[in-house]
Design an enzyme around this catalytic site. Structure first.
Site, PDB file in Angstrom:
ATOM      1  N   GLU A  39     -39.799  47.029 -23.331  1.00  0.00           N
ATOM      2  CA  GLU A  39     -40.305  47.593 -22.076  1.00  0.00           C
ATOM      3  C   GLU A  39     -41.424  48.608 -22.332  1.00  0.00           C
ATOM      4  O   GLU A  39     -42.391  48.673 -21.593  1.00  0.00           O
ATOM      5  CB  GLU A  39     -39.165  48.257 -21.280  1.00  0.00           C
ATOM      6  N   CYS A 214     -43.686  36.547   3.599  1.00  0.00           N
ATOM      7  CA  CYS A 214     -44.680  37.452   3.002  1.00  0.00           C
ATOM      8  C   CYS A 214     -45.734  37.795   4.053  1.00  0.00           C
ATOM      9  O   CYS A 214     -46.441  36.918   4.555  1.00  0.00           O
ATOM     10  CB  CYS A 214     -45.332  36.795   1.789  1.00  0.00           C
TER      11      CYS A 214
HETATM   12  S1  SF4 Z   1     -47.706  34.752  -4.071  1.00  0.00           S
HETATM   13 FE1  SF4 Z   1     -47.853  36.906  -3.418  1.00  0.00          FE
HETATM   14  S2  SF4 Z   1     -49.194  36.827  -1.646  1.00  0.00           S
HETATM   15 FE2  SF4 Z   1     -48.465  34.744  -1.959  1.00  0.00          FE
HETATM   16  S3  SF4 Z   1     -46.654  34.545  -0.729  1.00  0.00           S
HETATM   17 FE3  SF4 Z   1     -45.940  35.209  -2.721  1.00  0.00          FE
HETATM   18  S4  SF4 Z   1     -45.857  37.432  -2.588  1.00  0.00           S
HETATM   19 FE4  SF4 Z   1     -47.097  36.727  -0.885  1.00  0.00          FE
END
Ligand code: SF4
Length: 355
Positions: A39, A214
Site C-alpha cells: 500500500e 452513476c
Molecule cells: S466508469 Fe466511471 S463514469 Fe462511467 S459509469 Fe462507472 S463510475 Fe460512472
C-alpha cells in the site's frame, strides 16, 4: 447530497471477484506487513512499476523486524528509483514503531494504524480491510475520481471541502451495504474500478458495475468530472552537479533527511559555478578546471530541476571527505541509493562492464 444506491457496494465487490485483478503479488496474503508495504509503494506509483520493487524489497526485508533493524542506507538503496523518498524514510520509522511500541505486530484497527508514520486514513483502512476484513471506507486517488463521478461532485477532489464530501459519500456507500459485505473484494474492487474501468481519460461506462446509477454517466459529464485541480504555478530551479573523479573513485554527498531526494546519496550539488569551482579546489587542488557536460531536466511534482553537470577527473590523492561525503569506487556506485536521474547520468559516463 445524492444518496448511494442500495447495492452499489455489493455490485463493486461482485464485479471485483469476477473481473478484477487477482494476480498482483501482494494479493492472496493476509500478512499485514506485506499488505502495508504494497500500500505504501502504491501511493503515487502504478502497480506495474511497483511489482519488481516490492519483490526485491521483500527478499531484502522479509518481515517487520528485518526492515526495522536494517541500516537506513540499505532501505534507501532498495527504494531508490521509486521516487517520493519521504515514503521510504517513513517506512522504516513505521517498522521501528511497530517493533518498539506494538511488540512487532501491526495493530488491527484502522484508527491505530493511521497513527503510525506514513499511514494516512485511506491506507490504514485498506490495510485493515485486506489484513483483518475491517469495514472502513477508503479514499485514494483512484477512488476520489470514481466517487466524484458516481455522485457528480464538482470541485477539486483534493481540496478540503470536496475531500470531506467524498469521505462522506464513501461512508454512505458502505452504510448502504449489508453487514455481510465482503470487505476485501469491495476494497480491492474500488481500486480496480479506478485503475481498469473508470480511468482518468477514458471511462469505460459500458463495463462498469455501477453505471446504472452513476450521476456523471446519467448527466453525460464523465469527461468533465472530477474537476481539474487548481494548478499551482510550477517553477524551475537550476542546479549544478559535480562529478569529481579521483583515482577511480567518485565523490558522493549524502543529502539531508528532508527535502528532495532526502537521505539518498547523490552528486554534490551547487547553486553557482563559483561554489562548484571552490569545491573542486578543496578536493582536488592540483587539477585543472572542470568541464561542462550536457544538461538535463528532471521533473518534480511542483517544480522542474534543470541540472548542469560538470566533470573533473584527476589523479590526486583525494582529500578527506566531509562527514556527509564519501569517495566511492566506480564499480560500487550501484550499491548506493542514488536518485534515478543521477544513477542514469553516472551509468552513461561509467557503463557497467558487459559479459
Ligand atoms: S466508469 Fe466511471 S463514469 Fe462511467 S459509469 Fe462507472 S463510475 Fe460512472
Amino acid at each position: 447530497m445524492t444518496d448511494a444506491a442500495p447495492g452499489a457496494a455489493q455490485r463493486i465487490a461482485r464485479w471485483q471477484r469476477r473481473a478484477g485483478r487477482h494476480h498482483l503479488p501482494w494479493q492472496g496474503t493476509r500478512d499485514p506487513y506485506r499488505i502495508w508495504l504494497s500500500e505504501i509503494m502504491l501511493q503515487q506509483t502504478q502497480a506495474t512499476t511497483v511489482i519488481p520493487y516490492y519483490q526485491r524489497f521483500l527478499e531484502a526485508f522479509p518481515d517487520v523486524h528485518a526492515l526495522a533493524d536494517a541500516p537506513t542506507d540499505a532501505v534507501m538503496r532498495a527504494w531508490a528509483g521509486l521516487g517520493y523518498y519521504a515514503r521510504a524514510r517513513n517506512l522504516q520509522r513505521c517498522a521501528q514503531t511497530v517493533r518498539d511500541q506494538h511488540a512487532g505486530r501491526f495493530p488491527r484497527e484502522s484508527e491505530a494504524l493511521a497513527e503510525l508514520p506514513g499511514i494516512g486514513p485511506s491506507t490504514a483502512a485498506a490495510i485493515a480491510a485486506f489484513a483483518f476484513g475491517a469495514r472502513r471506507p477508503i479514499l485514494d486517488g483512484n477512488v476520489r475520481r470514481v466517487l466524484a463521478r458516481y455522485f457528480a461532485v464538482d470541485g477539486d477532489p483534493a481540496s478540503g471541502p470536496v475531500s470531506r464530501r467524498l469521505w462522506a459519500h464513501a461512508q454512505a456507500l458502505l452504510d448502504a451495504a449489508p453487514a455481510g459485505l465482503d470487505m476485501r473484494a469491495y476494497t480491492q474492487g474500488q481500486m480496480d474500478l479506478g485503475a481498469m474501468i473508470c480511468t482518468r481519460h477514458a471511462p469505460d461506462c459500458a463495463r462498469c458495475p455501477i453505471a446504472d446509477d452513476c450521476q456523471a454517466r446519467i448527466q453525460g459529464r464523465q469527461n468533465e468530472l472530477p474537476s481539474p485541480r487548481a494548478r499551482r504555478a510550477r517553477g524551475a530551479r537550476d542546479g549544478l552537479m559535480l562529478i569529481l573523479e579521483c583515482t577511480g573513485r567518485i565523490l558522493l554527498h549524502k543529502r539531508p533527511p528532508s527535502g528532495i531526494w532526502g537521505g539518498l546519496w547523490s552528486l554534490p550539488q551547487f547553486d553557482t559555478l563559483a561554489e562548484l569551482r571552490a569545491a573542486c579546489a578543496t578536493h582536488a587542488p592540483q587539477a585543472c578546471g572542470p568541464t561542462a557536460l550536457a544538461g538535463f531536466d528532471h521533473e518534480f511534482t511542483h517544480f522542474r530541476l534543470r541540472v548542469s553537470p560538470w566533470r573533473l577527473q584527476c589523479d590526486d590523492t583525494p582529500a578527506d571527505p566531509a562527514p556527509d561525503e564519501a569517495w566511492v569506487p566506480i564499480a560500487q556506485l550501484d550499491r548506493h541509493g542514488l536518485p534515478a536521474p543521477v544513477a542514469r547520468l553516472l551509468a552513461g559516463l561509467y557503463p557497467p562492464p558487459t559479459g
